[in-house]
Design a protein around this motif. Structure first.
Motif, PDB file in Angstrom:
ATOM      1  N   SER A 248       0.840  -1.203   0.000  1.00 45.60           N
ATOM      2  CA  SER A 248       0.000   0.000   0.000  1.00 45.60           C
ATOM      3  C   SER A 248       0.868   1.245   0.000  1.00 45.60           C
ATOM      4  O   SER A 248       0.476   2.288  -0.541  1.00 45.60           O
ATOM      5  N   GLY A 249       2.081   1.136   0.577  1.00 45.88           N
ATOM      6  CA  GLY A 249       3.019   2.256   0.519  1.00 45.88           C
ATOM      7  C   GLY A 249       3.431   2.548  -0.907  1.00 45.88           C
ATOM      8  O   GLY A 249       3.494   3.706  -1.334  1.00 45.88           O
ATOM      9  N   TYR A 250       3.718   1.482  -1.686  1.00 40.63           N
ATOM     10  CA  TYR A 250       4.035   1.673  -3.103  1.00 40.63           C
ATOM     11  C   TYR A 250       2.878   2.355  -3.827  1.00 40.63           C
ATOM     12  O   TYR A 250       3.086   3.289  -4.612  1.00 40.63           O
ATOM     13  N   SER A 251       1.665   1.886  -3.573  1.00 36.79           N
ATOM     14  CA  SER A 251       0.491   2.459  -4.247  1.00 36.79           C
ATOM     15  C   SER A 251       0.330   3.938  -3.899  1.00 36.79           C
ATOM     16  O   SER A 251       0.017   4.754  -4.773  1.00 36.79           O
ATOM     17  N   ASP A 252       0.549   4.285  -2.634  1.00 39.71           N
ATOM     18  CA  ASP A 252       0.457   5.693  -2.233  1.00 39.71           C
ATOM     19  C   ASP A 252       1.498   6.543  -2.961  1.00 39.71           C
ATOM     20  O   ASP A 252       1.200   7.649  -3.427  1.00 39.71           O
ATOM     21  N   ILE A 253       2.718   6.037  -3.047  1.00 35.73           N
ATOM     22  CA  ILE A 253       3.775   6.788  -3.737  1.00 35.73           C
ATOM     23  C   ILE A 253       3.437   6.924  -5.219  1.00 35.73           C
ATOM     24  O   ILE A 253       3.625   7.984  -5.830  1.00 35.73           O
ATOM     25  N   ALA A 254       2.929   5.842  -5.818  1.00 38.36           N
ATOM     26  CA  ALA A 254       2.563   5.868  -7.242  1.00 38.36           C
ATOM     27  C   ALA A 254       1.447   6.867  -7.505  1.00 38.36           C
ATOM     28  O   ALA A 254       1.513   7.665  -8.455  1.00 38.36           O
ATOM     29  N   ILE A 255       0.416   6.837  -6.675  1.00 41.61           N
ATOM     30  CA  ILE A 255      -0.715   7.751  -6.853  1.00 41.61           C
ATOM     31  C   ILE A 255      -0.277   9.184  -6.621  1.00 41.61           C
ATOM     32  O   ILE A 255      -0.638  10.101  -7.381  1.00 41.61           O
ATOM     33  N   GLY A 256       0.517   9.406  -5.572  1.00 42.32           N
ATOM     34  CA  GLY A 256       1.002  10.763  -5.279  1.00 42.32           C
ATOM     35  C   GLY A 256       1.902  11.288  -6.377  1.00 42.32           C
ATOM     36  O   GLY A 256       1.791  12.453  -6.786  1.00 42.32           O
ATOM     37  N   THR A 257       2.804  10.444  -6.892  1.00 46.45           N
ATOM     38  CA  THR A 257       3.697  10.854  -7.984  1.00 46.45           C
ATOM     39  C   THR A 257       2.901  11.196  -9.231  1.00 46.45           C
ATOM     40  O   THR A 257       3.200  12.176  -9.932  1.00 46.45           O
ATOM     41  N   SER A 258       1.869  10.416  -9.515  1.00 50.61           N
ATOM     42  CA  SER A 258       1.024  10.692 -10.685  1.00 50.61           C
ATOM     43  C   SER A 258       0.366  12.052 -10.588  1.00 50.61           C
ATOM     44  O   SER A 258       0.225  12.773 -11.587  1.00 50.61           O
ATOM     45  N   ARG A 259      -0.037  12.429  -9.374  1.00 53.99           N
ATOM     46  CA  ARG A 259      -0.688  13.732  -9.179  1.00 53.99           C
ATOM     47  C   ARG A 259       0.272  14.886  -9.470  1.00 53.99           C
ATOM     48  O   ARG A 259      -0.155  15.964  -9.891  1.00 53.99           O
ATOM     49  N   LEU A 260       1.556  14.642  -9.248  1.00 52.44           N
ATOM     50  CA  LEU A 260       2.546  15.677  -9.574  1.00 52.44           C
ATOM     51  C   LEU A 260       2.548  16.001 -11.058  1.00 52.44           C
ATOM     52  O   LEU A 260       2.891  17.120 -11.458  1.00 52.44           O
ATOM     53  N   PHE A 261       2.158  15.038 -11.875  1.00 48.17           N
ATOM     54  CA  PHE A 261       2.175  15.211 -13.327  1.00 48.17           C
ATOM     55  C   PHE A 261       0.776  15.419 -13.916  1.00 48.17           C
ATOM     56  O   PHE A 261       0.599  15.390 -15.129  1.00 48.17           O
ATOM     57  N   GLY A 262      -0.203  15.618 -13.030  1.00 48.53           N
ATOM     58  CA  GLY A 262      -1.549  15.942 -13.492  1.00 48.53           C
ATOM     59  C   GLY A 262      -2.429  14.748 -13.788  1.00 48.53           C
ATOM     60  O   GLY A 262      -3.418  14.879 -14.522  1.00 48.53           O
ATOM     61  N   PHE A 263      -2.104  13.565 -13.217  1.00 46.43           N
ATOM     62  CA  PHE A 263      -2.885  12.352 -13.458  1.00 46.43           C
ATOM     63  C   PHE A 263      -3.537  11.866 -12.170  1.00 46.43           C
ATOM     64  O   PHE A 263      -2.971  12.022 -11.084  1.00 46.43           O
ATOM     65  N   ASP A 264      -4.703  11.272 -12.316  1.00 49.17           N
ATOM     66  CA  ASP A 264      -5.414  10.681 -11.181  1.00 49.17           C
ATOM     67  C   ASP A 264      -5.521   9.175 -11.384  1.00 49.17           C
ATOM     68  O   ASP A 264      -6.147   8.716 -12.353  1.00 49.17           O
ATOM     69  N   LEU A 265      -4.918   8.418 -10.477  1.00 47.52           N
ATOM     70  CA  LEU A 265      -5.019   6.968 -10.500  1.00 47.52           C
ATOM     71  C   LEU A 265      -6.058   6.507  -9.487  1.00 47.52           C
ATOM     72  O   LEU A 265      -6.349   7.205  -8.522  1.00 47.52           O
TER      73      LEU A 265
END
Length: 483
Positions: A248-265
């Motif tokens: 779940s930590g990986y998923s949080d980092i992935a989702i948060g990183t995506s938001r930096l680039f304007g994407f919503d996972l």
């Protein structure tokens, strides 16, 4: 490239700045840059396996276009099988080839025959189970006419290899993520800050909880014959929190990183250890995989419709496939069977959808009934994780046997007790934070939002201090990289 590495700490700011400052005026250039960054990110581990992503991308893009043009049912089905066999063929070869050869050999030996085939020294490409399922969902949805095939090869390539979720999910559907590559993206400060908060919480899960739990989970499971039942139970508990914090930590980092680039996972975990039954647990654990199997395996098999035996068959198929997806080992299949056994009574009594709300919503404490349900679900989950983590089914049964022996009542004895106590305290504090944040997208989502900026930065600084104070010096890869 690991999210918790110095390499990624350098890589991410560079990509972020170039993305917004250099390529922001052109959507196609942004997408091309994301492809380049994603290939660098993945190739950092082993550049040779970039060819697999490229093959999957080209095949599914071509098949999607042809499916949009073709009307003959037989030809459409043939095109679908091209995609299915290409993706599952690569997955099967790299992940399951030696498993089938070894078990085939064991079967011959059992019947007294001499058979010694050659196995291959196959390296499992990181994330192959994730991106093959992601591209497969695209062609299946196009085949079902639920999705219009894309003509934008650049956008499709970016969708397949998008680096934040490339190697361990969430497994995004084309209907959600692909259209985001068509739209012009502008920098949103609030989204970026929220993304950074989620990245920070994900790093705490991974580096403070998971990595510290891994020390003791690995010690006890790798040397299970040396420890008492009480110590092995402690090891199972440590692994229970390790795998949750890690994945779940990986998923949080992935989702948060995506938001930096304007994407919503899509959200991939929703506080699963507060589930009141196993149907709820599987709605909250690895959500993207659970819904993938539901939509592309369970429902086509007939789902919950039909007679009792069809429900039983479909339930066992879905959990067996889920277990086998995790790896080429009988332990994963046993783990899947256990979860099927847990889930089946709820399905047969039509109680699999009674806990759809958040537990104790609007309240600080659960009811006694809910608490007991959570405790039972959690206990059974811990038991199932023993089979998931053990090296083999025999070792898992030995661990379970020892746990249910008189040695369960012996005080645990092992080296590093003091640090284990510190880790246990960290787990308790972490779960308290998760409990009070369970109605949010992630536990720390609203920490300090009502405070002035300097005080918010103090909260962020405290979280960073906790990470640097308690992180393990040896960087461990994320567990789900092997799947």
């Amino acid at each position: 490239m690991l999210f918790n590495s110095i390499d990624f700490a350098v890589f991410l700011p560079i990509v972020f700045l170039l993305y917004w400052l250099v390529f922001s005026k052109s959507l196609k250039k942004q997408n091309l840059f994301l492809i380049l960054a994603s290939y660098v990110f993945y190739g950092w581990w082993d550049w040779r396996f970039l060819l697999l992503i490229l093959i999957s991308t080209l095949v599914d893009f071509y098949v999607g276009k042809k499916l949009g043009q073709e009307t003959a049912p037989k030809k459409r089905k043939l095109l679908l099988w091209v995609s299915v066999l290409t993706n599952l063929g690569m997955l099967g070869f790299f992940k399951y080839f030696n498993f089938f050869i070894e078990n085939f050999t064991s079967a011959f030996t059992f019947f007294g025959a001499s058979f010694q085939p050659n196995t291959l020294n196959i390296i499992l490409p990181v994330g192959i189970s994730f991106y093959t399922f992601q591209t497969l969902s695209y062609t299946i949805d196009v085949y079902r006419k639920k999705l219009t095939p894309t003509n934008d090869g650049v956008a499709f390539s970016a969708f397949v290899c998008f680096f934040p979720q490339l190697v361990a999910g969430p497994i995004e559907r084309a209907s959600n993520l692909l259209p985001q590559f068509y739209k012009n993206r502008t920098f949103n400060y609030n989204n970026a800050v929220d993304g950074m908060r989620q990245i920070l919480w994900g790093l705490i899960k991974k580096m403070v909880i998971a990595d510290n739990c891994a020390v003791y989970a690995n010690l006890f499971f790798n040397n299970s014959g040396d420890y008492s039942g009480s110590t092995l139970l402690l090891g199972a508990l440590f692994f229970t929190f390790q795998i949750y914090g890690d994945f779940s930590g990986y998923s949080d980092i992935a989702i948060g990183t995506s938001r930096l680039f304007g994407f919503d996972l899509h959200k991939n975990f929703a506080f699963p250890y507060f589930s009141r039954d196993f149907a709820e647990f599987w709605r909250r654990w690895h959500i993207s995989l659970s819904t993938w199997f539901r939509d592309y395996v369970y429902i086509p098999l007939g789902g919950s419709h039909g007679g009792k035996w069809m429900k039983i068959r479909n339930t066992f198929i879905i959990f067996l496939v889920s277990g086998f997806w995790h790896g080429a080992n009988w332990t994963f299949i046993i783990w899947g069977l256990l979860n099927a056994v847990y889930f089946l009574p709820l399905l047969l009594t039509n109680k699999n959808r009674i806990n759809l709300d958040i537990v104790a919503q609007g309240s600080n404490l659960p009811t006694i009934k809910d608490f007991l349900k959570i405790a039972l679900t959690f206990t059974l989950t811990v038991f199932a994780w023993i089979f998931f983590r053990a090296e083999s089914g025999v070792v898992a049964l030995q661990i379970v046997s020892e746990i249910f022996s008189e040695s369960l009542f012996i005080i645990p004895s092992f080296e590093g007790k003091r640090l284990a106590v510190v880790t246990a305290i960290l787990i308790v504090l972490f779960m308290i934070a998760e409990w009070f944040g369970r109605e949010k997208a992630y536990a720390s989502a609203d920490w300090g939002l009502h405070l002035k900026r300097p005080l918010r930065w103090v909260i962020y600084a405290i979280q960073l201090f906790i990470i640097f104070q308690f992180m393990e010096t040896d960087k461990s890869p994320f567990i789900y990289f092997q799947f």
